[in-house]
Scaffold this active site. Structure first.
Site, short mmCIF file in Angstrom:
data_model
loop_
_atom_site.label_atom_id
_atom_site.label_comp_id
_atom_site.label_asym_id
_atom_site.label_seq_id
_atom_site.Cartn_x
_atom_site.Cartn_y
_atom_site.Cartn_z
N LYS A 23 0.84 -1.21 0.00
CA LYS A 23 0.00 0.00 0.00
C LYS A 23 0.87 1.25 0.00
O LYS A 23 0.64 2.17 -0.78
CB LYS A 23 -0.90 0.00 1.25
CG LYS A 23 -1.59 1.31 1.51
CD LYS A 23 -2.52 1.24 2.70
CE LYS A 23 -1.88 1.48 4.04
NZ LYS A 23 -1.53 2.88 4.32
N ASN A 24 1.86 1.27 0.89
CA ASN A 24 2.65 2.50 1.04
C ASN A 24 3.66 2.72 -0.07
O ASN A 24 4.33 3.75 -0.11
CB ASN A 24 3.35 2.52 2.40
CG ASN A 24 2.35 2.76 3.53
OD1 ASN A 24 1.19 3.06 3.28
ND2 ASN A 24 2.81 2.62 4.76
N CYS A 117 -4.94 13.12 12.82
CA CYS A 117 -5.58 11.83 12.60
C CYS A 117 -5.45 11.02 13.85
O CYS A 117 -4.88 11.47 14.84
CB CYS A 117 -4.98 11.11 11.39
SG CYS A 117 -3.53 10.19 11.79
N ARG A 122 0.62 14.74 13.15
CA ARG A 122 1.17 14.58 11.80
C ARG A 122 1.23 15.89 11.00
O ARG A 122 0.49 16.05 10.02
CB ARG A 122 0.40 13.50 11.04
CG ARG A 122 0.46 12.17 11.74
CD ARG A 122 -0.30 11.10 11.03
NE ARG A 122 0.48 10.36 10.06
CZ ARG A 122 0.03 9.29 9.43
NH1 ARG A 122 -1.16 8.84 9.67
NH2 ARG A 122 0.78 8.68 8.55
N PRO A 123 2.09 16.81 11.40
CA PRO A 123 2.20 18.08 10.66
C PRO A 123 2.83 17.91 9.27
O PRO A 123 3.32 16.84 8.94
CB PRO A 123 3.11 18.92 11.56
CG PRO A 123 3.88 17.94 12.38
CD PRO A 123 3.03 16.71 12.52
N ASP A 305 4.46 0.81 12.10
CA ASP A 305 3.27 0.15 11.57
C ASP A 305 3.15 -1.32 11.99
O ASP A 305 2.16 -1.99 11.69
CB ASP A 305 3.24 0.25 10.03
CG ASP A 305 2.87 1.65 9.56
OD1 ASP A 305 2.49 2.48 10.41
OD2 ASP A 305 2.99 1.92 8.35
N ARG A 397 -8.80 -0.50 4.79
CA ARG A 397 -7.92 0.51 4.18
C ARG A 397 -6.58 -0.10 3.82
O ARG A 397 -5.91 0.39 2.91
CB ARG A 397 -7.68 1.65 5.17
CG ARG A 397 -8.86 2.60 5.37
CD ARG A 397 -8.44 3.75 6.25
NE ARG A 397 -7.03 4.05 5.97
CZ ARG A 397 -6.09 4.30 6.88
NH1 ARG A 397 -6.40 4.33 8.14
NH2 ARG A 397 -4.85 4.53 6.52
C1 UD1 Z 1 4.29 6.95 6.38
C2 UD1 Z 1 3.41 5.75 6.19
C3 UD1 Z 1 2.80 5.33 7.52
C4 UD1 Z 1 3.89 5.11 8.57
C5 UD1 Z 1 4.81 6.32 8.64
C6 UD1 Z 1 6.01 6.12 9.54
C7 UD1 Z 1 2.60 6.02 3.94
C8 UD1 Z 1 1.46 6.31 3.03
N1 UD1 Z 1 2.36 6.07 5.23
O1 UD1 Z 1 3.46 8.01 6.84
O2 UD1 Z 1 2.07 4.11 7.32
O3 UD1 Z 1 3.31 4.92 9.83
O4 UD1 Z 1 5.30 6.63 7.31
O5 UD1 Z 1 6.74 5.02 9.14
O6 UD1 Z 1 3.68 5.70 3.50
N2 UD1 Z 1 6.41 14.76 10.67
C9 UD1 Z 1 6.59 16.08 10.98
N3 UD1 Z 1 6.52 17.00 9.97
C10 UD1 Z 1 6.28 16.65 8.67
C11 UD1 Z 1 6.10 15.29 8.36
C12 UD1 Z 1 6.17 14.36 9.39
O7 UD1 Z 1 6.80 16.45 12.13
O8 UD1 Z 1 6.25 17.53 7.81
C13 UD1 Z 1 6.43 13.75 11.76
C14 UD1 Z 1 5.08 13.08 11.94
O9 UD1 Z 1 4.24 13.83 12.75
C15 UD1 Z 1 5.47 11.77 12.58
C16 UD1 Z 1 6.84 11.47 11.95
O10 UD1 Z 1 7.29 12.70 11.40
O11 UD1 Z 1 5.61 11.92 13.97
C17 UD1 Z 1 6.79 10.39 10.89
O12 UD1 Z 1 5.95 10.79 9.86
P1 UD1 Z 1 6.20 10.41 8.34
O13 UD1 Z 1 7.44 9.60 8.21
O14 UD1 Z 1 6.09 11.66 7.53
O15 UD1 Z 1 4.96 9.49 8.06
P2 UD1 Z 1 3.98 9.51 6.81
O16 UD1 Z 1 4.76 9.74 5.57
O17 UD1 Z 1 2.82 10.39 7.10
#
Ligand code: UD1
Length: 421
Positions: A23-24, A117, A122-123, A305, A397
């Site tokens: 999925k990811n 969420c 998740r910023p 995950d 999902r």
């Molecule tokens: C992706 C995965 C999700 C997985 C996560 C962490 C997909 C579609 N989803 O989510 O299943 O749980 O990686 O392995 O691939 N953060 C910030 N600022 C930002 C972006 C992120 O502070 O601009 C923080 C988030 O709040 C979180 C951490 O970074 O605490 C990890 O997030 P991120 O690696 O971005 O996860 P996703 O890409 O949303």
């Protein structure tokens, strides 16, 4: 009508299950098709609710997408609308992955802010900081993010945290920028390597994915291509955990061991026997699991995950386990549900202390998110008596026909509509 799962626990899982596409990996690759001037064919695309929403997102931008079985055809043509409707954005946080390609190719996007969420705030700051560094002007107002540029310029960007989504969005933005972009402290997940391979198949010039520095040389145009998505390492890990928890013997076909070494190491430490084969991984569960300590980390560390599924196993492991969640600040909602089944779990901030009990006993529980749902299903498979899992729209999902595939391994699990017994 809301459906639920009914599980009669205590059956050993035995047999072979084949992993579906990741999925990811599929979600960013689907977003990346927006960069192609020609048709893209994507294979091994899982049939999941998140993929259906991403398909709608791409269609909402004016692109034709057709699906036949596990193959998606994304037809060539320019996006007619660089705006994602709020109703789609709310359903799928990963729909923010269209930002990078829209900015890179069309120099403009307007999307609703994805907001919080169930597992944390998740910023998006790292995504937006990176877009700004590449030369985009960004405004955030009334719940929308709007970005425009006269043309992106390659540059050097350091990510404060190796965010998966930010790494993917910045690769997709930079791939058609003028000159060279170097991304530092990038996420190293296999899904990022998959995105690089897909984009390079379209004619991009990217190297370094899977490492912490990625170099992207901008190109003027990207062509269509034919690509097969990697198998889902989290789905594979979930089946292996279910086998471990039920003292089962399961071969997870197409599981790529090299993508889940941290998970295999923990399951081995808990007493499971892991046999790595050319075309998958076989796991034999012990009579009783052993307690372990674990901390989630960016790849190649233990994946967040898989944290809920691991917690489910810890509830019945012999001894006390300490589980630390370092990626998301609010990802222990499943603990309260596991307690309803008799688990002994104490939570203090990002740390969970789990005293293993001999056995869980079935009862009604509700999934708060996708992987919490997986954890509850595993708990139900291990528990004595009947477990009823509500909130399974979350499971759909990210898992294709989970109950059908678990049944084929010998589990007693059924999907029922509200009111059905
Ligand atoms: C992706 C995965 C999700 C997985 C996560 C962490 C997909 C579609 N989803 O989510 O299943 O749980 O990686 O392995 O691939 N953060 C910030 N600022 C930002 C972006 C992120 O502070 O601009 C923080 C988030 O709040 C979180 C951490 O970074 O605490 C990890 O997030 P991120 O690696 O971005 O996860 P996703 O890409 O949303």
């Amino acid at each position: 009508m809301e459906e639920h799962l009914v599980i009669n626990g205590g059956r050993r899982l035995e047999g072979t299950v084949t992993v579906k596409g990741a999925k990811n990996a599929a979600l960013p690759v689907m977003a990346a098709t927006l960069l192609a001037a020609g048709e893209c064919t994507l294979r091994r695309v899982p049939d999941l609710q998140d993929v259906a929403v991403m398909t709608d997102v791409i269609r909402s931008l004016g692109i034709k997408v057709e699906r036949s079985n596990s193959t998606l055809h994304v037809c060539p043509g320019a996006a007619t609308s660089p705006e994602v409707p709020a109703v789609l954005m709310r359903q799928l946080r990963a729909s923010n992955l269209v930002m990078g390609p829209l900015l890179g190719r069309y120099h403009y996007f307007r999307v609703p802010y994805p907001g919080g969420c169930a597992i944390g705030s998740r910023p998006m700051d790292l995504h937006l900081k990176g877009f700004r560094a590449l030369g985009a002007e960004i405004t955030e107002s009334q719940g929308y993010i709007e970005a425009r540029t006269t043309g992106l310029q390659g540059t050097s960007i350091y990510l404060d945290f190796p965010s998966v989504g930010a790494t993917e969005n910045l690769i997709m933005a930079a791939v058609m920028a003028e000159g060279v972009t170097i991304l530092h402290n990038t996420a190293r997940e296999p899904e990022i390597v998959d995105l690089q391979n897909f984009l390079n198949g379209m004619g991009a010039r990217i190297e370094g994915a899977g490492q912490d520095t990625i170099r992207i040389e901008g190109v003027r145009e990207l062509k269509g291509t034919d690509y097969e998505i990697i198998p889902d390492r989290i789905e594979a890990g979930t089946f292996l955990a279910a086998a471990a928890g039920t003292g089962g013997d399961v071969f997870v076909k197409d599981c790529r061991a090299e993508h889940i070494l941290a998970v295999l190491a923990k399951l081995t430490e808990m007493g499971a026997r892991v046999i790595i084969k050319r075309d998958g991984v076989r796991l034999q569960g012990p009579a009783r699991l052993k307690a372990v300590d674990c901390k989630t980390l960016p790849y190649p560390g233990f994946p967040t995950d898989m944290q809920p599924q691991l917690m489910a196993l810890m509830t019945v492991a012999d001894g006390t386990s300490v589980l630390v969640e370092s990626i998301f600040e609010n990802r222990f909602k499943h603990a309260a549900e596991l307690r309803r089944l008799g688990a002994d779990i104490k939570i203090e901030g990002r740390v969970a202390v789990i005293n293993g009990v001999p056995r869980l006993s079935g009862g009604p529980v509700e999934a708060s998110d996708l992987r919490a749902g997986a954890a509850l299903v595993i708990a139900g498979l291990m528990a004595s008596g009947q477990t009823r899992v509500e909130g399974i729209a979350h499971l759909d999902r990210g898992y294709e026909q989970l109950e059908v595939r678990l049944s084929s391994l010998g589990a007693d699990i059924r999907r029922l509509k509200a009111g059905e017994r």
